[in-house]
Design a protein around this motif. Sequence first.
Motif, mmCIF file in Angstrom:
data_model
loop_
_atom_site.group_PDB
_atom_site.id
_atom_site.type_symbol
_atom_site.label_atom_id
_atom_site.label_comp_id
_atom_site.label_asym_id
_atom_site.label_seq_id
_atom_site.Cartn_x
_atom_site.Cartn_y
_atom_site.Cartn_z
ATOM 1 N N ASN A 24 0.794 -1.229 0.000
ATOM 2 C CA ASN A 24 0.000 0.000 0.000
ATOM 3 C C ASN A 24 0.825 1.278 0.000
ATOM 4 N N THR A 25 2.137 1.169 0.274
ATOM 5 C CA THR A 25 2.922 2.402 0.457
ATOM 6 C C THR A 25 4.187 2.430 -0.395
ATOM 7 N N SER A 26 4.108 1.912 -1.593
ATOM 8 C CA SER A 26 5.258 1.969 -2.497
ATOM 9 C C SER A 26 5.710 3.418 -2.682
ATOM 10 N N GLY A 27 7.011 3.622 -2.682
ATOM 11 C CA GLY A 27 7.531 4.969 -2.850
ATOM 12 C C GLY A 27 7.269 5.509 -4.249
ATOM 13 N N ALA A 28 7.048 6.812 -4.331
ATOM 14 C CA ALA A 28 6.756 7.455 -5.612
ATOM 15 C C ALA A 28 8.029 7.610 -6.439
ATOM 16 N N GLN A 101 -6.360 20.815 1.817
ATOM 17 C CA GLN A 101 -5.762 22.110 1.496
ATOM 18 C C GLN A 101 -6.220 22.581 0.133
ATOM 19 N N LEU A 102 -6.625 23.838 0.057
ATOM 20 C CA LEU A 102 -7.071 24.443 -1.193
ATOM 21 C C LEU A 102 -5.869 25.014 -1.951
ATOM 22 N N PRO A 103 -6.026 25.276 -3.255
ATOM 23 C CA PRO A 103 -4.901 25.807 -4.050
ATOM 24 C C PRO A 103 -4.288 27.085 -3.495
ATOM 25 N N ASP A 104 -5.080 27.901 -2.796
ATOM 26 C CA ASP A 104 -4.554 29.160 -2.260
ATOM 27 C C ASP A 104 -3.852 28.977 -0.910
ATOM 28 N N GLY A 105 -3.773 27.711 -0.437
ATOM 29 C CA GLY A 105 -3.084 27.441 0.816
ATOM 30 C C GLY A 105 -3.993 27.359 2.021
ATOM 31 N N SER A 106 -5.251 27.761 1.879
ATOM 32 C CA SER A 106 -6.197 27.675 2.993
ATOM 33 C C SER A 106 -6.724 26.240 3.125
ATOM 34 N N THR A 317 -1.372 14.649 3.078
ATOM 35 C CA THR A 317 -2.218 15.837 3.193
ATOM 36 C C THR A 317 -1.415 17.112 2.975
ATOM 37 N N PHE A 318 -0.140 17.054 3.336
ATOM 38 C CA PHE A 318 0.715 18.244 3.220
ATOM 39 C C PHE A 318 1.526 18.178 1.925
ATOM 40 N N THR A 319 1.711 19.336 1.320
ATOM 41 C CA THR A 319 2.471 19.430 0.071
ATOM 42 C C THR A 319 3.679 20.333 0.249
ATOM 43 N N THR A 320 4.690 20.077 -0.536
ATOM 44 C CA THR A 320 5.886 20.921 -0.517
ATOM 45 C C THR A 320 5.620 22.192 -1.326
ATOM 46 N N SER A 321 6.601 23.071 -1.333
ATOM 47 C CA SER A 321 6.445 24.319 -2.093
ATOM 48 C C SER A 321 6.294 24.048 -3.588
ATOM 49 N N GLY A 322 6.788 22.900 -4.024
ATOM 50 C CA GLY A 322 6.649 22.556 -5.436
ATOM 51 C C GLY A 322 5.357 21.845 -5.765
ATOM 52 N N GLY A 323 4.513 21.649 -4.740
ATOM 53 C CA GLY A 323 3.206 21.025 -4.960
ATOM 54 C C GLY A 323 3.208 19.512 -4.862
ATOM 55 N N THR A 324 4.315 18.919 -4.427
ATOM 56 C CA THR A 324 4.399 17.463 -4.283
ATOM 57 C C THR A 324 3.949 17.049 -2.887
ATOM 58 N N LYS A 325 3.138 16.008 -2.817
ATOM 59 C CA LYS A 325 2.705 15.504 -1.510
ATOM 60 C C LYS A 325 3.908 14.977 -0.746
ATOM 61 N N LEU A 326 3.869 15.107 0.588
ATOM 62 C CA LEU A 326 5.050 14.891 1.411
ATOM 63 C C LEU A 326 5.626 13.480 1.290
ATOM 64 N N TYR A 327 4.781 12.457 1.381
ATOM 65 C CA TYR A 327 5.308 11.086 1.287
ATOM 66 C C TYR A 327 5.869 10.828 -0.107
ATOM 67 N N ASP A 328 5.199 11.360 -1.123
ATOM 68 C CA ASP A 328 5.716 11.227 -2.489
ATOM 69 C C ASP A 328 7.069 11.933 -2.626
ATOM 70 N N GLY A 331 9.800 9.766 -1.311
ATOM 71 C CA GLY A 331 10.098 8.685 -2.238
ATOM 72 C C GLY A 331 10.924 9.144 -3.422
ATOM 73 N N ILE A 332 10.592 10.329 -3.939
ATOM 74 C CA ILE A 332 11.268 10.835 -5.136
ATOM 75 C C ILE A 332 12.645 11.399 -4.818
ATOM 76 N N HIS A 333 12.732 12.215 -3.770
ATOM 77 C CA HIS A 333 13.962 12.975 -3.516
ATOM 78 C C HIS A 333 14.914 12.295 -2.545
ATOM 79 N N LEU A 334 14.518 11.206 -1.961
ATOM 80 C CA LEU A 334 15.426 10.472 -1.086
ATOM 81 C C LEU A 334 15.711 9.076 -1.638
ATOM 82 N N PHE A 335 14.668 8.261 -1.699
ATOM 83 C CA PHE A 335 14.892 6.860 -2.072
ATOM 84 C C PHE A 335 15.205 6.692 -3.554
ATOM 85 N N GLN A 336 14.608 7.507 -4.420
ATOM 86 C CA GLN A 336 14.917 7.396 -5.841
ATOM 87 C C GLN A 336 16.294 7.961 -6.174
ATOM 88 N N VAL A 337 16.783 8.837 -5.340
ATOM 89 C CA VAL A 337 18.143 9.365 -5.533
ATOM 90 C C VAL A 337 19.163 8.300 -5.145
#
Length: 372
Positions: A24-28, A101-106, A317-328, A331-337
Amino acid sequence: MDRLRFTALDVFRGLTVCVMIVVNTSGAGAEPFYQLQHAQWFGFTLADLVFPSFLFAVGNSMAFASRRTLPNDQFLLKVAKRTALIFLLGYLMYWFPFVHQLPDGSWAFNDIGQTRIMGVLQRIALCYGAAALAARYLPVKGIIALCAALLFGYWGALMAFGPAGEPLSMVGNIGAQIDRAVLGLDHMYRGGAKGYEPEGLFSTLPAIVNVLAGYLAGLVIVKAADHRTAVSKMLVAGVAIVAAGLIWSLFFPLSKRIWTSSFVLLTVGIDCLILAALITYTEIQKLNFGVKFFEIFGKNPLVIYLFSELLVISLQTFTTSGGTKLYDWVGIHLFQVILPGAIGSLVCAIVYMLVCWLLGWWMDRKNIIIKL
């Protein structure tokens, strides 16, 4: 054979929960290994075995508790409470975290009018409730007859009431039609074709057989004269049931997505073989390597599964400044590296599984066992 309740069965449950979390939790960032993905529609993978195995374990546990007799009214109240509680937890899990979270950050509340009603825990609840009643009020021959009626009846209904030429299509099968009529589109699964529910109401009927089969397997173990006799009977039954499922699949394809009857037989047969192997490992050979690790998962399986789902939902539920979800992002910036490709995706899931295991380890250290 009371120790089986705490060793082979706990290891079986723990192994199931462990693999379920990994699936259920494969890295992105990369496609997971094929066997860690569910078959798209027809077919069978390791990932497809996990959920029916958990149902099998639920039934197996019932066999070891069946010797504890309760007055009828207390029994019915206990089953009703447990069924309702597990179902409610599953429903709340899909509403969680209750805000988005809405697109405007609210932030805004999630609309309960669009919350999915069915799901994994909900199916477990319904299957447990039905199987518990059958185990209480039907003799063994009656349970076997009920299993046959559910499997053949489900097959017949799909073929008779589905659209001409494609009775097993994703949104056209009779189960999908029932789900849309009863649940409504706003309360159904949103991960695939609109109007399809993988844990639907109608497809829950054959899933009850997975629980009942686990219960019958448990009776074989409880009543066997010794461990070797139990293992022999489980092996013979497992091979025969797997063969029956594969033969039936020639006419009624294997599919977890609509929980076909051939899929039920195949998974039940495999589970019998796995449980026989674990009894041999823990009780006959007296081997201990890895037992404690999986026992920790197996002692609080629903709690750890629920924690694994709520934690990853929270992270997503939380996204980075680039719009990527935190767990994803992890997966992308740690394990895929570090480990590009499917290996990195798998290692990400394994690390997450170990985090969930730590909760089980802490509960085990504190001697906390929560029975939902």
